[in-house]
Design a protein around this motif. Structure first.
Motif, short mmCIF file in Angstrom:
data_model
loop_
_atom_site.label_atom_id
_atom_site.label_comp_id
_atom_site.label_asym_id
_atom_site.label_seq_id
_atom_site.Cartn_x
_atom_site.Cartn_y
_atom_site.Cartn_z
N ILE A 231 -10.23 16.79 -25.49
CA ILE A 231 -9.73 18.11 -25.14
C ILE A 231 -8.20 18.13 -25.21
O ILE A 231 -7.57 17.09 -25.35
N THR A 232 -7.65 19.34 -25.07
CA THR A 232 -6.20 19.50 -25.02
C THR A 232 -5.76 19.64 -23.57
O THR A 232 -6.37 20.41 -22.81
N VAL A 233 -4.73 18.88 -23.20
CA VAL A 233 -4.23 18.94 -21.82
C VAL A 233 -2.74 19.24 -21.87
O VAL A 233 -1.98 18.54 -22.55
N LYS A 234 -2.33 20.29 -21.15
CA LYS A 234 -0.89 20.54 -21.02
C LYS A 234 -0.39 19.69 -19.85
O LYS A 234 -0.80 19.89 -18.70
N LEU A 240 1.87 19.87 -24.82
CA LEU A 240 0.42 19.86 -25.06
C LEU A 240 0.02 18.49 -25.61
O LEU A 240 0.59 18.02 -26.59
N THR A 242 -2.99 16.62 -27.32
CA THR A 242 -4.29 16.89 -27.94
C THR A 242 -5.09 15.60 -27.97
O THR A 242 -4.55 14.51 -27.76
N SER A 430 -10.51 25.24 -17.50
CA SER A 430 -9.36 25.81 -18.23
C SER A 430 -8.03 25.29 -17.71
O SER A 430 -7.00 25.46 -18.35
N GLU A 433 -6.00 22.98 -20.26
CA GLU A 433 -5.23 23.60 -21.34
C GLU A 433 -4.06 24.41 -20.79
O GLU A 433 -2.99 24.48 -21.39
N LYS A 434 -4.26 25.01 -19.60
CA LYS A 434 -3.18 25.83 -19.02
C LYS A 434 -2.11 24.97 -18.34
O LYS A 434 -1.06 25.46 -17.94
#
Ligand SMILES: Cc1cc2nc3c(=O)[nH]c(=O)nc-3n(C[C@H](O)[C@H](O)[C@H](O)COP(=O)(O)OP(=O)(O)OC[C@H]3O[C@@H](n4cnc5c(N)ncnc54)[C@H](O)[C@@H]3O)c2cc1C
Length: 448
Positions: A231-234, A240, A242, A430, A433-434
């Motif tokens: 997943i993508t994690v900020k 970000l 990836t 979510s 990603e946020k």
């Protein structure tokens, strides 16, 4: 065994989350005239408490650096307190005993406990901390301690007994709890993403809503649901990242010193709070005096008749393997790979002796014949995910925080009936990603 061919709510896993959700949902359906426990089936490939909930140390505490965790834990402690007998719950309290590098973190925990009305006492300074601890145990001798947070609520519960108690409460509401039924796959609708049924070891079951409480097996169920492995994690750096693996495993190290639990009482003859000590004082072996570590270390322990001695653990270690290749089965003490060894025995028993004189020279009593330890499955930020996937699948993935989280099932049940829970909101998928990640503390444990 006869299993239903169709059910409204199918719950996967008879651990704390599956059972708590089933029990509370059954009660709420009845109270609202919208159904009953007969609309719910809990499926477990083995039996009630066969997973992490059945081997957990059983510690129930509020002590978390993350505000969202602390508020959720306060709600969970209320559920434990609602029926201590059925849940085999011992409300002895909990103590976080810390070195200077954690002082500020723990002070903020205390401030926020006061703000939410969670009763605790906070002692600051080396001398005051030593005095407070000696007031409880006259043989207290841990070094490097500059603060003590004493939570008056919380304590511990007996792992399997509490799960059997929870299962009995769910069954009394009409819930069917079926052992030996493994979920092997999902059936999906042709016009939507939703799950329409479960493929099990005993045939298919059509269902309207699925709840996943699969503990350390969550990676397997996640894959069967065809959810993203990466997943993508900020990050906290605002960037970000990836391709971050969704799941990773840690191995928890716990064990029992086989001495009479009555030997660990307070000066006034009572059973003590659960003790958790973190310190950066060097730790020397109680066997040969050699240095074990001069870095931050931590242990927890309690007298426990269920385990037959002083039971507790130390920091876990990360399993550096592709999560799909980690052998979760056979689980817990049955595992050939994920049980504690000599290093843990030496470290934990020496750490007990570091803290209290009564444990000096006792390592020979460690219960080597009883295998212990077990896997936990963790999310990218090591905090839970409570969220709906594929329209009708509610995943309860507690990132190994969860035996104490008996109240989560109650909140999940409310969400299943359409009422969003503010307490669960900070744990949505979510957030990765946020970049709405939970803050991290200076504790040596990934779950604090
Ligand atoms: C050694 C150890 C000590 C711990 N100590 C504590 C503690 O002191 N305090 C604390 O708060 N937390 C503790 N934890 C963490 C806590 O135990 C877990 O976070 C929690 O029990 C997870 O509950 P669960 O209901 O999600 O999963 P589990 O209790 O693991 O239950 C999952 C169930 O799902 C079943 N299952 C899996 N796959 C399938 C399938 N395909 N089909 C059907 N059934 C399936 C399994 O048989 C199992 O019974 C500890 C964990 C470990 C390993």
């Amino acid at each position: 065994m006869t299993i239903p061919r169709a059910v409204k709510y199918a719950v996967i896993g008879a651990g704390v989350h599956g059972l708590s959700t089933a029990f509370h949902l059954a009660q709420m359906l009845k109270a609202r005239g919208r159904g009953s426990g007969e609309d719910i089936v809990v499926l477990d490939k083995t039996s009630v408490g066969a997973g992490a909930s059945g081997i957990a140390c059983g510690v129930v505490r509020n002590n978390y650096f993350q505000p969202a965790m602390r508020e959720l834990m306060a709600q969970c402690v209320e559920v434990w307190e609602s029926d201590p007998e059925a849940f085999s719950y011992h409300p002895v309290g909990y103590m976080q005993i810390s070195p200077e590098c954690m002082h500020e973190d723990v002070a903020s925990i205390y401030d926020q406990q006061r703000a939410i009305g969670y009763e605790s006492v906070f002692i600051e300074g080396a001398d005051a901390s030593a005095r407070y601890m000696k007031g409880l145990f006259d043989d207290w001798q841990a070094r490097g301690i500059t603060s003590v947070l004493h939570e008056k609520r919380g304590g511990y519960a007996n792992n399997r007994a509490s799960m059997l108690g929870l299962a009995a409460k769910a069954e009394a509401e009409g819930v069917r709890v079926l052992s030996g039924v493994e979920v092997l796959g999902f059936e999906f609708g042709s016009n939507s993403n939703a799950v329409t049924g479960l493929a099990t070891s005993h045939g298919s079951i059509a269902c309207e809503v699925v709840v996943v409480g699969a503990g350390p097996w969550v990676n397997n169920i996640w894959n069967l649901l065809d959810l993203p492995k990466r997943i993508t994690v900020k990050g906290r750096d605002g960037r970000l990242h990836t391709d971050v693996p969704m799941w990773k495993f840690w191995c928890l190290e716990e064990g029992t010193l086989g001495i009479d639990p009555n030997l660990h009482k307070t000066n006034d003859g009572r059973f003590p709070p659960v003790i958790h000590v973190d310190t950066d004082a060097p730790l020397y072996s109680d066997i040969d005096g050699s240095l074990i570590t001069d870095e931050l270390w931590g242990i927890y322990y309690k007298p426990d008749f269920n385990f037959g001695g002083i039971q507790g653990g130390a920091s876990p270690y990360k399993v550096e393997q592709d999560p799909d290749k980690v052998a979760v089965d056979p689980y817990g003490p049955e595992s050939p790979d994920f049980i504690v060894g000599d290093n843990f025995v030496n470290m934990w028993c020496s750490a007990l002796a570091h803290c209290q004189k009564r444990f000096e020279g006792k390592v020979a009593h460690y219960k080597r014949e009883e295998k212990s330890g077990g896997l936990g499955c963790f999310t990218p930020d090591n905090f839970p995910v409570f969220d709906t996937f594929r329209e009708n699948v509610y995943v309860i993935a507690d990132s190994n925080h969860g035996y104490k989280m008996i109240g989560v099932g109650k909140l999940v049940a409310q969400e299943l009936l359409g009422e969003k829970s503010a307490l669960l909101q900070p744990f949505r998928f979510s957030r990765f990603e946020k970049g709405e990640l939970h803050p991290t503390s200076h504790s040596p444990f990934p779950w604090s």
